[in-house]
Design a protein around this motif. Structure first.
Motif, PDB file in Angstrom:
ATOM      1  N   GLN A 196      10.139  70.889  68.864  1.00 33.84           N
ATOM      2  CA  GLN A 196      11.067  71.706  68.978  1.00 33.84           C
ATOM      3  C   GLN A 196      12.302  72.906  69.120  1.00 33.84           C
ATOM      4  N   PRO A 256      11.626  83.855  67.164  1.00 31.61           N
ATOM      5  CA  PRO A 256      10.659  82.728  67.313  1.00 31.61           C
ATOM      6  C   PRO A 256       9.956  83.027  66.288  1.00 31.61           C
ATOM      7  N   LYS A 278      -0.870  79.810  66.357  1.00 30.18           N
ATOM      8  CA  LYS A 278       0.064  79.746  65.858  1.00 30.18           C
ATOM      9  C   LYS A 278       1.565  81.019  66.519  1.00 30.18           C
ATOM     10  N   ARG A 298       4.895  80.156  70.022  1.00 28.13           N
ATOM     11  CA  ARG A 298       5.918  80.432  69.920  1.00 28.13           C
ATOM     12  C   ARG A 298       6.658  81.962  71.050  1.00 28.13           C
TER      13      ARG A 298
END
Length: 290
Positions: free
Chosen positions: A217, A229, A245, A249
């Protein structure tokens, strides 16, 4: 007598030393077809090759102790059948020698060739665009997921093939006017895998899978140079997968579970904390009802 088998996926003339030694030592060399690129390369090397029976014929080559027969290119089955038919007693000896071998992944070349032929000669395939294929790609993804859930590995193999076909199809379309092709696609993912796995392809050291993921990442963020992000998250992902998701983030965030949407978001956060993929968990629960 020897039967030489060569791969159609290896450049003509790239044969093993034992294959060249057998060809040069043979009293006669015979092949079903002289216009095959491998046979042409052998002839160009100064070895006389005689054309005999048609590869599609059921006739068995006559046994000749010092002869080398070149099997129809890539046809191991033909070579094995001929050897079996000729070795009917102790007076005959037939050896199959491999002049070249397929490397892992070589059958992908066959898929690229088949797609080229379809794009050139099939009216339906010629009409397709990235846009017209989009729903097929989505269907293949879901069918692949279904095969994963079922645990049927034969079904998974088949669905992965269908999904791979979509990748090759889109790359073939792009090769015509967009400046990239399947080799560019492969080159890109190879470079990405090497860059994001320095513990394998570099001198970094890791001690756990979590460290690998964290470093992935980190390198991804440097590579993408995103301002937020949340940049790069596909907005059309299924809602639970999208929630997972986004939470991944932005990290910990307060969620008020006053309405149904917020309550679902809380469940996704709880699933992440437990190491459970919410999308997969719900899909399996629904499938259990079917």
């Amino acid at each position: 007598m020897q039967i030489l088998v060569v791969s159609p996926r290896v450049a003509p003339g790239l044969l093993t030393l034992s294959a060249w030694d057998a060809l040069r030592a043979a009293a006669s060399v015979r092949a079903a077809e002289l216009d095959d690129p491998h046979v042409e390369a052998i002839v160009s090397a100064g070895i006389a090759v005689e054309a005999t029976l048609d590869a599609t014929s059921n006739a068995v080559p006559a046994y000749q102790p010092d002869a080398v027969w070149i099997a129809p290119i890539g046809d191991v089955g033909w070579a094995q059948q001929v050897a079996t038919d000729l070795m009917d007693d102790d007076s005959t000896r037939v050896e199959i020698i491999f002049g070249s071998y397929d490397q892992p992944g070589s059958r992908l070349l066959d898929l690229v060739e088949v797609m080229d032929q379809l794009r050139t000669r099939c009216p339906w395939t010629q009409q397709q665009t990235h846009a017209s294929l989009s729903h097929f790609l989505l269907e293949e993804v879901y069918e692949t997921l279904e095969s994963l859930d079922s645990g049927d590995t034969d079904h998974l193999r088949e669905e992965l093939g269908d999904l791979l076909m979509q990748v090759v199809f889109h790359a073939r379309i792009a090769a015509e006017s967009e400046g990239w092709d399947i080799d560019t696609v492969a080159e890109g993912i190879v470079a990405k895998l090497i860059y994001r796995n320095p513990h394998v392809f570099g001198d970094e050291t890791v001690t756990s899978a979590d460290e690998v993921d964290a470093r992935w990442q980190e390198l991804k963020a440097v590579e993408k140079k995103r301002d937020s992000p949340l940049d790069g998250i596909p907005a059309h992902m299924p809602a639970l997968a999208l929630a997972d998701k986004v939470l991944g983030r932005i990290g910990e965030v307060a969620v008020d579970g006053a309405d149904f949407g917020s309550r679902l978001l809380v469940l996704v956060r709880e699933a992440r904390a437990a190491g459970v993929n919410a999308e997969e968990a719900l899909r399996k629960a629904v499938h259990a009802l079917l």
